[in-house]
Motif scaffolding. Structure first.
Motif, mmCIF file in Angstrom:
data_model
loop_
_atom_site.group_PDB
_atom_site.id
_atom_site.type_symbol
_atom_site.label_atom_id
_atom_site.label_comp_id
_atom_site.label_asym_id
_atom_site.label_seq_id
_atom_site.Cartn_x
_atom_site.Cartn_y
_atom_site.Cartn_z
ATOM 1 N N TYR A 246 -1.089 -6.748 1.553
ATOM 2 C CA TYR A 246 0.101 -6.174 0.924
ATOM 3 C C TYR A 246 -0.173 -5.756 -0.521
ATOM 4 O O TYR A 246 0.370 -4.753 -0.998
ATOM 5 C CB TYR A 246 1.245 -7.199 0.970
ATOM 6 C CG TYR A 246 2.493 -6.744 0.256
ATOM 7 C CD1 TYR A 246 3.383 -5.850 0.863
ATOM 8 C CD2 TYR A 246 2.792 -7.199 -1.028
ATOM 9 C CE1 TYR A 246 4.527 -5.419 0.205
ATOM 10 C CE2 TYR A 246 3.931 -6.769 -1.691
ATOM 11 C CZ TYR A 246 4.794 -5.882 -1.071
ATOM 12 O OH TYR A 246 5.919 -5.455 -1.723
ATOM 13 N N HIS A 247 -1.022 -6.500 -1.221
ATOM 14 C CA HIS A 247 -1.218 -6.283 -2.654
ATOM 15 C C HIS A 247 -2.424 -5.400 -2.994
ATOM 16 O O HIS A 247 -2.674 -5.165 -4.180
ATOM 17 C CB HIS A 247 -1.374 -7.629 -3.370
ATOM 18 C CG HIS A 247 -0.088 -8.383 -3.520
ATOM 19 N ND1 HIS A 247 0.856 -8.080 -4.474
ATOM 20 C CD2 HIS A 247 0.413 -9.440 -2.809
ATOM 21 C CE1 HIS A 247 1.880 -8.910 -4.362
ATOM 22 N NE2 HIS A 247 1.647 -9.741 -3.368
ATOM 23 N N THR A 248 -3.149 -4.928 -2.015
ATOM 24 C CA THR A 248 -4.292 -4.054 -2.303
ATOM 25 C C THR A 248 -4.058 -2.675 -1.696
ATOM 26 O O THR A 248 -3.389 -2.539 -0.681
ATOM 27 C CB THR A 248 -5.608 -4.630 -1.750
ATOM 28 O OG1 THR A 248 -5.460 -4.942 -0.357
ATOM 29 C CG2 THR A 248 -6.009 -5.896 -2.504
ATOM 30 N N LYS A 249 -4.649 -1.673 -2.331
ATOM 31 C CA LYS A 249 -4.467 -0.286 -1.897
ATOM 32 C C LYS A 249 -5.641 0.216 -1.067
ATOM 33 O O LYS A 249 -5.459 0.956 -0.105
ATOM 34 C CB LYS A 249 -4.283 0.607 -3.130
ATOM 35 C CG LYS A 249 -4.047 2.071 -2.822
ATOM 36 C CD LYS A 249 -3.824 2.866 -4.102
ATOM 37 C CE LYS A 249 -3.560 4.338 -3.813
ATOM 38 N NZ LYS A 249 -3.335 5.117 -5.057
ATOM 39 N N TYR A 250 -6.848 -0.184 -1.457
ATOM 40 C CA TYR A 250 -8.054 0.331 -0.803
ATOM 41 C C TYR A 250 -8.792 -0.753 -0.032
ATOM 42 O O TYR A 250 -8.815 -1.912 -0.446
ATOM 43 C CB TYR A 250 -8.990 0.949 -1.840
ATOM 44 C CG TYR A 250 -8.392 2.120 -2.572
ATOM 45 C CD1 TYR A 250 -7.978 3.260 -1.888
ATOM 46 C CD2 TYR A 250 -8.223 2.089 -3.954
ATOM 47 C CE1 TYR A 250 -7.412 4.332 -2.553
ATOM 48 C CE2 TYR A 250 -7.666 3.161 -4.640
ATOM 49 C CZ TYR A 250 -7.262 4.279 -3.931
ATOM 50 O OH TYR A 250 -6.703 5.343 -4.595
ATOM 51 N N ARG A 251 -9.393 -0.353 1.075
ATOM 52 C CA ARG A 251 -10.074 -1.331 1.916
ATOM 53 C C ARG A 251 -11.307 -1.930 1.252
ATOM 54 O O ARG A 251 -11.668 -3.066 1.547
ATOM 55 C CB ARG A 251 -10.450 -0.720 3.264
ATOM 56 C CG ARG A 251 -11.426 0.434 3.256
ATOM 57 C CD ARG A 251 -11.813 0.763 4.700
ATOM 58 N NE ARG A 251 -12.621 1.968 4.792
ATOM 59 C CZ ARG A 251 -12.128 3.153 5.107
ATOM 60 N NH1 ARG A 251 -10.838 3.300 5.297
ATOM 61 N NH2 ARG A 251 -12.913 4.207 5.196
#
Length: 221
Positions: A17-22
Motif C-alpha cells: 500500500y505504501h510503495t509505488k514501484y516494485r
C-alpha cells in the motif's frame, strides 16, 4: 525470529500500500524479512517491528516516497543522457553518412513527391518509439495486483516525445488557423526535411536506448 506465512502476508500488504514501484517494494520487503528473522523471539508484533525498521532505516513512509522520487529522477536523467548521446552519434562518422543519405532522400521526397507521403513517413517515425516502448510496459499496469516499475513511466515519456512534438509543430498550427496553415504542406522543403530527419534519428535513438537500458518484465503480487 521465524515469521509465519500470515505474518509475512500482513507485512507485504502494508508495504504494498505504501510503495509505488516494485523495485522499492522488493528491496524493502526482502530487507524487512531478513532483519526480523535475525532478531531474537519477543512479544512485539512483526508488523510493529517492520514499522520500526522502516522508520529507522528509511525515514518512515515519507522517506520511502522520497527515495522513490529520487530513483525516478536518477533513472530519467540517465535515460535522457543516453538518448542524447545516441542521437548525437548520427551526426558523427560513420553514422553521419547515413544521416546525409537520409537527408537527401527526404529532401527529394519532400520537394518532388506528394507531401502527403512525407506526412505519413513522419507520422510513422514518431509512432515507432511509442510502439516500441510498449514492449517494456506490462499491460497489467491497470490491475490492482500489479505494481509498476520505475522504468515504465520513463519509457512512456521517451516513447511519446516524438508524437508530442509532432502535435505541437504540425497539428496545432492548423487548428489555431482553422486549417489555413499546414506546416507539412506549406513550409519550405528544407524545413520539412530537417523535421523528418530529426524524427527518424530520434526514433532510432529511442529504440536503441530501450534495448540497452530496459528489459520487459511481468510481475504482480
Amino acid at each position: 525470529m521465524q515469521l509465519t506465512t500470515a505474518q509475512q502476508d500482513n507485512i507485504r500488504e502494508v508495504l504494498w500500500y505504501h510503495t509505488k514501484y516494485r523495485e522499492t517494494f522488493n528491496e524493502v520487503y526482502d530487507h524487512i524479512l531478513t532483519s526480523i528473522e535475525h532478531q531474537p523471539d519477543h512479544d512485539m508484533a512483526p508488523h510493529q517491528m517492520a514499522k520500526i525498521i522502516i522508520d529507522s532505516e528509511f525515514g518512515g513512509w515519507d522517506g520511502l516516497k522520497e527515495l522513490e522520487k529520487q530513483r525516478e529522477r536518477d533513472l530519467r536523467t540517465s535515460l535522457w543522457k543516453s538518448l542524447w548521446a545516441e542521437f548525437r552519434r548520427y551526426f558523427k562518422l560513420p553514422l553521419l553518412v547515413f544521416t546525409l543519405l537520409l537527408s537527401g532522400c527526404a529532401f527529394f521526397a519532400t520537394a518532388q513527391v506528394d507531401r502527403g507521403v512525407t506526412f505519413f513517413i513522419m507520422l510513422f517515425a514518431v509512432l515507432v518509439p511509442m510502439g516500441f516502448s510498449s514492449r517494456f510496459i506490462s499491460f497489467s499496469t491497470w490491475s490492482k495486483k500489479y505494481k509498476a516499475s520505475v522504468k515504465d513511466r520513463a519509457a512512456q515519456k521517451i516513447g511519446s516525445l516524438g508524437i508530442t512534438i509532432n502535435n505541437l509543430l504540425i497539428i496545432l498550427p492548423g487548428m489555431l488557423t482553422d486549417g489555413h496553415y499546414r506546416l507539412i504542406f506549406q513550409a519550405h522543403a528544407a524545413l520539412v526535411t530537417a523535421l523528418l530527419v530529426v524524427y527518424v534519428v530520434y526514433g532510432f535513438s529511442a529504440v536503441k536506448v530501450f534495448q540497452n537500458n530496459l528489459k520487459k518484465e511481468a510481475w504482480a503480487s
